[in-house]
Design a protein around this motif. Structure first.
Motif, mmCIF file in Angstrom:
data_model
loop_
_atom_site.group_PDB
_atom_site.id
_atom_site.type_symbol
_atom_site.label_atom_id
_atom_site.label_comp_id
_atom_site.label_asym_id
_atom_site.label_seq_id
_atom_site.Cartn_x
_atom_site.Cartn_y
_atom_site.Cartn_z
ATOM 1 N N THR A 11 0.550 -1.207 0.092
ATOM 2 C CA THR A 11 0.009 -0.066 -0.215
ATOM 3 C C THR A 11 0.898 1.261 -0.163
ATOM 4 O OG1 THR A 11 -0.048 -0.045 2.409
ATOM 5 C CG2 THR A 11 -1.731 -1.264 1.056
ATOM 6 N N SER A 68 6.703 2.978 3.588
ATOM 7 C CA SER A 68 7.533 3.113 4.869
ATOM 8 C C SER A 68 7.341 4.718 5.316
ATOM 9 C CB SER A 68 9.203 3.296 4.414
ATOM 10 O OG SER A 68 9.350 1.661 3.801
ATOM 11 N N THR A 79 11.930 -2.595 2.206
ATOM 12 C CA THR A 79 10.784 -2.845 0.941
ATOM 13 C C THR A 79 11.277 -4.003 -0.114
ATOM 14 O OG1 THR A 79 10.394 -0.407 1.090
ATOM 15 C CG2 THR A 79 9.928 -1.582 -0.826
ATOM 16 N N SER A 131 3.035 3.776 -7.533
ATOM 17 C CA SER A 131 3.292 4.360 -8.727
ATOM 18 C C SER A 131 3.272 3.474 -9.862
ATOM 19 C CB SER A 131 4.845 5.154 -8.647
ATOM 20 O OG SER A 131 5.527 3.978 -7.896
ATOM 21 N N GLU A 151 2.509 13.480 -12.865
ATOM 22 C CA GLU A 151 1.886 13.634 -11.597
ATOM 23 C C GLU A 151 2.878 14.642 -10.818
ATOM 24 O OE1 GLU A 151 1.646 9.507 -10.139
ATOM 25 O OE2 GLU A 151 -0.379 10.106 -9.424
HETATM 26 P P1 NAP Z 1 5.369 3.764 -4.660
HETATM 27 O O1 NAP Z 1 6.590 4.536 -4.387
HETATM 28 O O2 NAP Z 1 5.187 3.232 -5.829
HETATM 29 O O3 NAP Z 1 5.156 2.908 -3.342
HETATM 30 C C1 NAP Z 1 3.792 2.220 -2.921
HETATM 31 C C2 NAP Z 1 4.313 1.024 -2.299
HETATM 32 O O4 NAP Z 1 5.181 0.146 -2.826
HETATM 33 C C3 NAP Z 1 4.848 1.364 -0.788
HETATM 34 O O5 NAP Z 1 4.479 0.351 -0.064
HETATM 35 C C4 NAP Z 1 6.241 0.987 -1.280
HETATM 36 O O6 NAP Z 1 7.405 0.986 -0.100
HETATM 37 C C5 NAP Z 1 6.386 -0.152 -1.928
HETATM 38 N N1 NAP Z 1 7.470 -0.244 -2.974
HETATM 39 C C6 NAP Z 1 8.176 0.745 -3.467
HETATM 40 N N2 NAP Z 1 9.082 0.195 -4.446
HETATM 41 C C7 NAP Z 1 9.009 -0.959 -4.488
HETATM 42 C C8 NAP Z 1 9.519 -2.330 -4.929
HETATM 43 N N3 NAP Z 1 10.604 -1.901 -5.848
HETATM 44 N N4 NAP Z 1 9.169 -3.483 -4.893
HETATM 45 C C9 NAP Z 1 7.861 -3.592 -4.043
HETATM 46 N N5 NAP Z 1 7.202 -2.562 -3.520
HETATM 47 C C10 NAP Z 1 7.886 -1.399 -3.597
HETATM 48 O O7 NAP Z 1 4.171 4.772 -4.424
HETATM 49 P P2 NAP Z 1 3.770 5.842 -3.253
HETATM 50 O O8 NAP Z 1 4.904 7.143 -3.341
HETATM 51 O O9 NAP Z 1 3.761 5.261 -1.852
HETATM 52 O O10 NAP Z 1 2.495 6.433 -3.638
HETATM 53 C C11 NAP Z 1 2.223 7.433 -4.664
HETATM 54 C C12 NAP Z 1 1.755 6.728 -5.924
HETATM 55 O O11 NAP Z 1 0.717 5.817 -5.734
HETATM 56 C C13 NAP Z 1 1.122 7.666 -6.955
HETATM 57 O O12 NAP Z 1 1.845 7.410 -8.183
HETATM 58 C C14 NAP Z 1 -0.238 7.643 -6.714
HETATM 59 O O13 NAP Z 1 -1.002 8.081 -8.128
HETATM 60 C C15 NAP Z 1 -0.336 6.272 -6.633
HETATM 61 N N6 NAP Z 1 -1.637 5.686 -6.276
HETATM 62 C C16 NAP Z 1 -2.779 5.174 -6.771
HETATM 63 C C17 NAP Z 1 -4.013 5.047 -6.391
HETATM 64 C C18 NAP Z 1 -4.835 4.031 -7.177
HETATM 65 O O14 NAP Z 1 -5.935 3.786 -6.514
HETATM 66 N N7 NAP Z 1 -4.780 4.124 -8.233
HETATM 67 C C19 NAP Z 1 -4.249 5.441 -4.865
HETATM 68 C C20 NAP Z 1 -3.273 5.976 -4.190
HETATM 69 C C21 NAP Z 1 -2.028 6.069 -4.654
HETATM 70 P P3 NAP Z 1 8.258 2.003 0.531
HETATM 71 O O15 NAP Z 1 7.249 2.959 1.107
HETATM 72 O O16 NAP Z 1 8.758 1.217 1.457
HETATM 73 O O17 NAP Z 1 9.060 2.420 -0.730
#
Ligand code: NAP
Length: 486
Positions: free
Chosen positions: A158, A187, A217, A238, A390
């Motif tokens: 998440t 995190s 992660t 993302s 974004e």
């Molecule tokens: P993110 O960097 O992709 O992280 C999301 C989750 O994935 C976090 O728990 C993160 O852990 C984990 N993660 C990161 N790198 C990873 C990897 N290589 N392998 C496995 N897991 C990994 O996104 P965010 O910055 O938290 O959230 C913002 C993004 O989410 C935006 O792009 C937003 O548009 C999108 N979003 C989409 C929706 C939807 O319903 N479509 C809803 C909310 C948000 P860590 O935090 O430990 O890095």
């Protein structure tokens, strides 16, 4: 702030992970620190779970699965509704935790708790409606049946921007379907998930049904994708990370659903109620300081009304109160961290350099924390970064259009396809545009379309699968066809 003194669900001096109904530290004995985005101060330390903790959590979920999946849907619903009640009883505390760990304005965070709880309410009931089917056979001595069964152990990864709602949007249907789970929270926002785990414990939900592992992660994610016990992964985050997970899921053909990034167009036609449109754009753009996947990222206004709209909108943005997210009167909190702030700054600088005009705001707020002024830009053009990616910050770019087909074409000119908004009073036009834009969620004169009972999700690079509604629970079910020879 006093609100932190009222926190009892978690002990900020001694944060632990939640595995198999127990509160545990990480075997590595290492921790990571959490900073409050409103002040930059360290809030607490969280055990850095790794591969070992992920494995233990997956095994606990696997042990819990037979008994949980054999409960009736009515028994699981009772647990879900108890959990929902506890969330609502503790809404202020959950909101404070969310607010100080990731910076959401407190009042909005209270709203998120109620939104998050609504997924438990809805799926508690929907679990009772997982009907099968009988199919007429092609031989008189055969009877054909279709039944739905839980997929097994699921993992939920998440994001930080909706720490509770994105979790219950997955756990509500997963638990109702009979699945057990392992959650890897972002995190930046593990405390909301761990406080939720305390409520899971208080609700008497059997050990292992829900496990929360924060920390390293990649290690946790690698275990999730490589461990054959995990049958399904639901990811919100993302697009960049989503793509990597698709590759990782291939080895075991793991079921995957992806809720990814967005780049929502917000289209205002010449006959729109401009007051309503300005209120909608304000709510959509500045909610969570502009850090939502569905926020208005590209505001297209018909050329005949753009001056009038800009003035109404600017006057509303000027009134927004920015400040420490725990202050109940604050409407716009900080962005999540320094990196987020730098990206916002880069988008505004790039736009201004290429000819955009700053109607309001336009710079970071000096002092502690990661604050950017609510900003309105006009004369924005398609070659600016802000129209391509974004921004994830409180910046509203306005641009004029003259023709319906032109604006449909511009709206669709993105790799994303999550949400789009259309403001007009012309019913035929609204239907034409809603059908022509390639997005999974459309707000017609409505800036807040997300509800538990409706399917939410994106097209194109915004992901696949749906969450919410009757579609959301299908992600956690296998369809089994039984042919009975008499
Ligand atoms: P993110 O960097 O992709 O992280 C999301 C989750 O994935 C976090 O728990 C993160 O852990 C984990 N993660 C990161 N790198 C990873 C990897 N290589 N392998 C496995 N897991 C990994 O996104 P965010 O910055 O938290 O959230 C913002 C993004 O989410 C935006 O792009 C937003 O548009 C999108 N979003 C989409 C929706 C939807 O319903 N479509 C809803 C909310 C948000 P860590 O935090 O430990 O890095």
């Amino acid at each position: 702030m006093n609100k932190l003194k009222e926190i009892s669900l978690i002990d900020l001096e001694d944060i632990k992970l939640f595995i198999n109904g127990k509160w545990v530290t990480a075997s590595s004995n290492s921790h990571f620190t959490l900073n409050n985005p409103s002040t930059g101060e360290v809030v607490t330390e969280v055990p850095r779970g790794g591969r070992e903790e992920a494995k233990q959590a997956i095994e606990a979920a696997n042990e819990a699965f037979p008994a949980w999946s054999k409960l009736t849907a009515y028994e699981r619903a009772d647990y879900l509704l108890k959990l929902r009640d506890l969330m609502l009883e503790h809404d202020k505390e959950l909101a404070s935790i969310m607010s100080f760990e990731m910076g959401k304005a407190y009042t909005e965070a209270v709203g998120e708790v109620s939104y998050a709880a609504s997924f438990l309410t809805w799926y508690a009931e929907e679990g009772k409606r997982l009907y099968g089917e009988t199919i007429p056979g092609s031989a008189s001595n055969k009877r054909l049946f279709v039944v739905k069964q839980p997929v097994g152990v699921v993992a939920a990864i998440t994001p930080w921007n909706f720490p509770l709602a994105m979790m219950t949007r997955k756990l509500g249907p997963a638990m109702a379907a009979g699945c057990t789970s392992v959650v890897k929270p972002a995190s930046q926002s593990p405390l909301s998930a761990l406080a939720f785990a305390k409520l899971v414990e208080m609700a008497g939900i059997p050990a292992g049904v829900v496990n929360i592992v924060a920390g390293a992660t990649r290690e946790i994610s690698d275990e999730i994708f490589e461990n054959p016990i995990v049958k399904k992964v639901s990811f919100t985050g993302s697009t960049e990370v989503g793509r990597k997970l698709v590759e990782q899921s291939a080895a075991q053909l793991k079921k995957l659903s992806l809720e990814l990034g967005g780049h929502a167009p917000f289209i205002i036609f010449e006959d729109a109620d401009l007051e309503l449109a300005a209120e909608g754009a304000l709510a959509s753009k500045f909610r969570n300081a502009g850090q939502t996947c569905v926020c208005a990222n590209r505001i297209y206004v018909h050329e005949t009304v753009i001056d009038e709209f800009s003035e109404i909108f600017r006057s509303k943005v000027k009134e927004l109160k920015v400040g420490n997210s725990l202050d109940e009167s604050v409407q716009v909190g900080p962005v999540v961290n320094e990196e987020g702030l730098n990206k916002v700054e880069q988008h505004v600088e790039d736009a201004v350099q290429k000819g955009a005009k700053v109607l309001h705001g336009g710079s970071r707020v000096e002092g502690d924390g990661f604050f950017y002024q609510p900003t309105v830009l006009s004369n924005v053009t398609d070659d600016m970064l802000i129209m391509e990616e974004e921004t994830f910050g409180p910046v509203a770019p306005l641009t004029a259009f003259s023709d319906v087909d032109e604006v449909i074409c511009k709206a669709n000119d993105t790799e994303y396809g999550l949400a789009a908004y259309i403001y007009t009073q012309d019913i035929s036009l609204s239907v034409k545009v809603a059908e022509a834009v390639d997005f999974g969620v459309i707000g017609l004169n409505d800036a807040m379309p997300g509800v538990a009972q409706a399917p939410f999700g994106g097209n194109k690079h915004s992901g696949y699968g749906r969450e919410g509604g009757k579609e959301g629970i299908k992600e956690y079910l296998n369809v089994k066809y039984i042919s009975l020879g008499l």
